[in-house]
Design an enzyme around this catalytic site. Structure first.
Site, mmCIF file in Angstrom:
data_model
loop_
_atom_site.group_PDB
_atom_site.id
_atom_site.type_symbol
_atom_site.label_atom_id
_atom_site.label_comp_id
_atom_site.label_asym_id
_atom_site.label_seq_id
_atom_site.Cartn_x
_atom_site.Cartn_y
_atom_site.Cartn_z
ATOM 1 N N HIS A 300 46.619 34.067 43.851
ATOM 2 C CA HIS A 300 47.097 35.144 44.714
ATOM 3 C C HIS A 300 48.597 35.325 44.491
ATOM 4 O O HIS A 300 49.304 34.353 44.265
ATOM 5 C CB HIS A 300 46.832 34.798 46.191
ATOM 6 C CG HIS A 300 46.915 35.981 47.079
ATOM 7 N ND1 HIS A 300 48.107 36.461 47.556
ATOM 8 C CD2 HIS A 300 45.952 36.815 47.534
ATOM 9 C CE1 HIS A 300 47.868 37.537 48.284
ATOM 10 N NE2 HIS A 300 46.572 37.775 48.282
ATOM 11 N N ASP A 357 38.469 36.531 48.381
ATOM 12 C CA ASP A 357 37.267 37.048 47.733
ATOM 13 C C ASP A 357 36.328 35.964 47.227
ATOM 14 O O ASP A 357 35.203 36.263 46.834
ATOM 15 C CB ASP A 357 37.655 37.944 46.536
ATOM 16 C CG ASP A 357 38.362 39.191 46.996
ATOM 17 O OD1 ASP A 357 37.912 39.774 47.992
ATOM 18 O OD2 ASP A 357 39.372 39.577 46.380
HETATM 19 N N1 ACO Z 1 42.334 32.055 36.440
HETATM 20 C C1 ACO Z 1 43.068 31.473 35.471
HETATM 21 N N2 ACO Z 1 44.401 31.568 35.367
HETATM 22 C C2 ACO Z 1 45.037 32.282 36.315
HETATM 23 C C3 ACO Z 1 44.338 32.912 37.365
HETATM 24 C C4 ACO Z 1 42.929 32.783 37.416
HETATM 25 N N3 ACO Z 1 42.222 33.365 38.399
HETATM 26 N N4 ACO Z 1 45.217 33.573 38.157
HETATM 27 C C5 ACO Z 1 46.427 33.356 37.620
HETATM 28 N N5 ACO Z 1 46.323 32.568 36.507
HETATM 29 C C6 ACO Z 1 47.433 32.050 35.691
HETATM 30 C C7 ACO Z 1 48.027 33.138 34.791
HETATM 31 O O1 ACO Z 1 47.393 33.163 33.547
HETATM 32 C C8 ACO Z 1 49.461 32.700 34.717
HETATM 33 O O2 ACO Z 1 49.544 31.613 33.841
HETATM 34 P P1 ACO Z 1 50.872 31.385 32.944
HETATM 35 O O3 ACO Z 1 51.975 31.137 33.915
HETATM 36 O O4 ACO Z 1 50.546 30.225 32.089
HETATM 37 O O5 ACO Z 1 51.065 32.654 32.168
HETATM 38 C C9 ACO Z 1 49.760 32.153 36.118
HETATM 39 O O6 ACO Z 1 48.481 31.695 36.605
HETATM 40 C C10 ACO Z 1 50.319 33.170 37.087
HETATM 41 O O7 ACO Z 1 49.435 34.279 37.110
HETATM 42 P P2 ACO Z 1 49.884 35.781 37.268
HETATM 43 O O8 ACO Z 1 48.811 36.655 36.725
HETATM 44 O O9 ACO Z 1 51.280 35.956 36.761
HETATM 45 O O10 ACO Z 1 49.940 35.885 38.855
HETATM 46 P P3 ACO Z 1 49.953 37.214 39.653
HETATM 47 O O11 ACO Z 1 50.606 36.897 40.956
HETATM 48 O O12 ACO Z 1 50.489 38.346 38.864
HETATM 49 O O13 ACO Z 1 48.374 37.507 39.847
HETATM 50 C C11 ACO Z 1 46.211 37.605 40.692
HETATM 51 C C12 ACO Z 1 47.680 37.285 41.003
HETATM 52 C C13 ACO Z 1 46.091 39.010 40.096
HETATM 53 C C14 ACO Z 1 45.436 37.582 42.006
HETATM 54 C C15 ACO Z 1 45.646 36.551 39.697
HETATM 55 O O14 ACO Z 1 45.721 35.270 40.278
HETATM 56 C C16 ACO Z 1 44.199 36.867 39.280
HETATM 57 O O15 ACO Z 1 43.981 37.613 38.323
HETATM 58 N N6 ACO Z 1 43.189 36.265 40.007
HETATM 59 C C17 ACO Z 1 41.797 36.589 39.707
HETATM 60 C C18 ACO Z 1 41.415 37.918 40.367
HETATM 61 C C19 ACO Z 1 41.309 37.830 41.867
HETATM 62 O O16 ACO Z 1 40.709 36.913 42.416
HETATM 63 N N7 ACO Z 1 41.883 38.827 42.544
HETATM 64 C C20 ACO Z 1 41.847 38.936 44.005
HETATM 65 C C21 ACO Z 1 43.201 38.712 44.604
HETATM 66 S S1 ACO Z 1 43.163 38.695 46.333
HETATM 67 C C22 ACO Z 1 43.048 40.312 46.731
HETATM 68 O O17 ACO Z 1 43.535 41.223 46.131
HETATM 69 C C23 ACO Z 1 42.317 40.591 47.919
#
Ligand code: ACO
Length: 419
Positions: A300, A357
């Protein structure tokens, strides 16, 4: 008032530091470009406050979420979704009379204009429910005047009609006749009745499902400046009407990185089940930077230790399955996967935990709600939050939202047709 100092090319500039009621600190850079010629660059807006807001407080490090000052845990345990709608939109908890009056007004605006039913006929059977929802909400602006005096009426109309639109889109998707709203039913009960009743049989909404959905909608009701809410504010900032702004919010919510994740989680858990519950393989895929796969329902932007909503939903999940005497192999897979991931350094070091979620889809499944409707349910819950932000933006006289950019394209060149 404290100041922050910025130094560019040996010149120093001073900017006011603002402190929110929960002691969060923001540097007011409103004069940055005028005084320095520079802008800030913050793709994804992770460090940018786009407004001040008195609606929802989140402390992502401590796992705190409060609507209008009330902890989410208390609202989930003690309030109804209708009360929370009122709280978010009008800023205070309703008195008994206000709640009764609000509940009554909601029942007076549930019907869709009969002509709008024809729109459903035009959608193909494979239409994505979120696209239908967004289209139908936008089309409301063609039926109702959008004068300033009608603002409150339009708010009540939209709160009342979204559940009818959502239930009709489900009925359309399964080829059943629409079930009209009933004014004698409570808000959430009425929605479930429109979803599951059929004309030939009496239908009584099971109380376990009614209670669980009421709580789930409360948990989804607001989350400050998330992607869809920021979209609502962005569109609304141009002076666009309520329906147009909310329709844009619905579209923003549909994506798999935002509200669409609740469907993606179920698809992922199902894939893992069919693959012999090979957790290690999927955790490895999520960690592999060359693989686009991510653990859906994990991570998140704001919560880095735990998502308080996920805790409540996980408890609800166990409760609903027990009350309905159901089991779901996907729940076992979700719990195992969570345990594997929570012990893995990749997820620990990045602060990746189950979000809202991760378990919500399993509760919806237990209630008999189809996967294609999960994100629509999220939208139904989030609607009062979107409206509260749209209203706050207008009431506080927000400016047109218009970010800047750093241009990285070609320098000026003379026109010459390509060969
Ligand atoms: N699985 C694996 N790796 C992940 C995940 C995941 N679900 N989420 C983040 N990471 C990793 C990224 O690859 C990144 O790694 P790095 O630092 O080595 O490059 C690091 O964690 C940070 O991730 P970001 O994408 O920069 O974080 P951001 O805050 O932009 O994204 C998000 C948040 C979009 C929710 C992300 O965690 C994600 O894609 N999760 C899966 C989708 C999801 O569950 N979305 C619902 C969110 S809650 C909502 O909207 C109600």
């Amino acid at each position: 008032m404290a100041n922050a100092t910025l130094s560019i090319n040996d010149r120093e500039y001073s900017f006011p530091v603002l402190v929110g009621t929960e002691s969060e600190v923001g540097i007011d850079i409103g004069m940055l470009r005028k005084s320095t010629g520079a802008i800030t660059l913050d793709p994804g807006y992770g460090n940018t406050g786009s407004c001040t807001s008195a609606i929802t407080f989140i402390d992502g490090e401590k796992g705190i979420l409060r609507y209008r000052g009330y902890p989410i845990e208390e609202l989930a345990a003690k309030a109804s979704f209708v009360e929370v709608m009122y709280l978010l939109v009008y800023g205070v908890l309703p008195t008994k009379e206000q709640l009764a009056d609000f509940g009554y007004r909601l029942t007076q605006h549930t019907l869709l204009h009969e002509d709008m039913k024809k729109f459903y006929e035009g959608f193909p059977p494979s239409a994505q429910p979120m696209s239908v929802l967004s289209t139908m909400v936008a089309s409301l602006s063609t039926y109702y005047s959008n004068t300033e005096e009608d603002t409150d009426l339009n708010i009540v109309r939209l709160l009342a009609k979204l559940k009818t639109i959502a239930a009709f889109s489900y009925k359309k998707s399964i080829g059943q006749p629409f079930i009209y709203p009933r004014n004698d039913l409570e808000f959430v009960e009425d929605f479930l009745h429109m979803m599951f009743a059929v004309p030939s049989e009496p239908y009584e909404v099971p109380s376990a499902i009614h209670e669980a959905l009421d709580m789930l909608l409360i948990l989804h009701a607001d989350h400050e400046q998330n992607c869809s809410t920021s979209t609502v504010r962005m569109v609304g900032s141009s002076g666009a009407d309520l329906y147009s702004a909310i329709s844009s919010g619905v579209s923003a919510l549909s994506g798999p990185l935002h509200g669409g994740a609740n469907m993606a989680v179920i698809q992922m858990l199902e894939a893992i089940r069919l693959d012999g519950a090979n957790y290690a393989k999927y955790v490895a895929k999520a960690k592999d930077k060359k693989d686009p796969f991510r653990l859906m329902g994990f991570g998140h932007r704001v919560y880095k230790n735990f998502d308080p909503r996920a805790r409540l939903i996980k408890q609800a999940c166990d409760r609903v399955l027990m009350q309905l005497n159901r089991t779901d192999p996907l729940l076992d897979i979700a719990k195992e996967l969570e345990q594997v991931a929570l012990k893995d350094d990749y997820f620990i070091s990045r602060g990746l935990y189950p979000n809202l979620d991760f378990y919500s889809g399993i509760v919806y499944r237990a209630m008999g709600l189809p996967t294609s409707m999960f994100t629509v349910l999220f939208a139904l819950g989030r609607l009062p939050g979107w409206i509260a932000h749209w209203k706050e933006m207008r009431d506080t006289g927000g400016r047109l939202h218009r970010p800047r950019q750093l241009y990285t394209g070609e320098l000026i060149r003379a026109y010459a047709p390509a060969d």
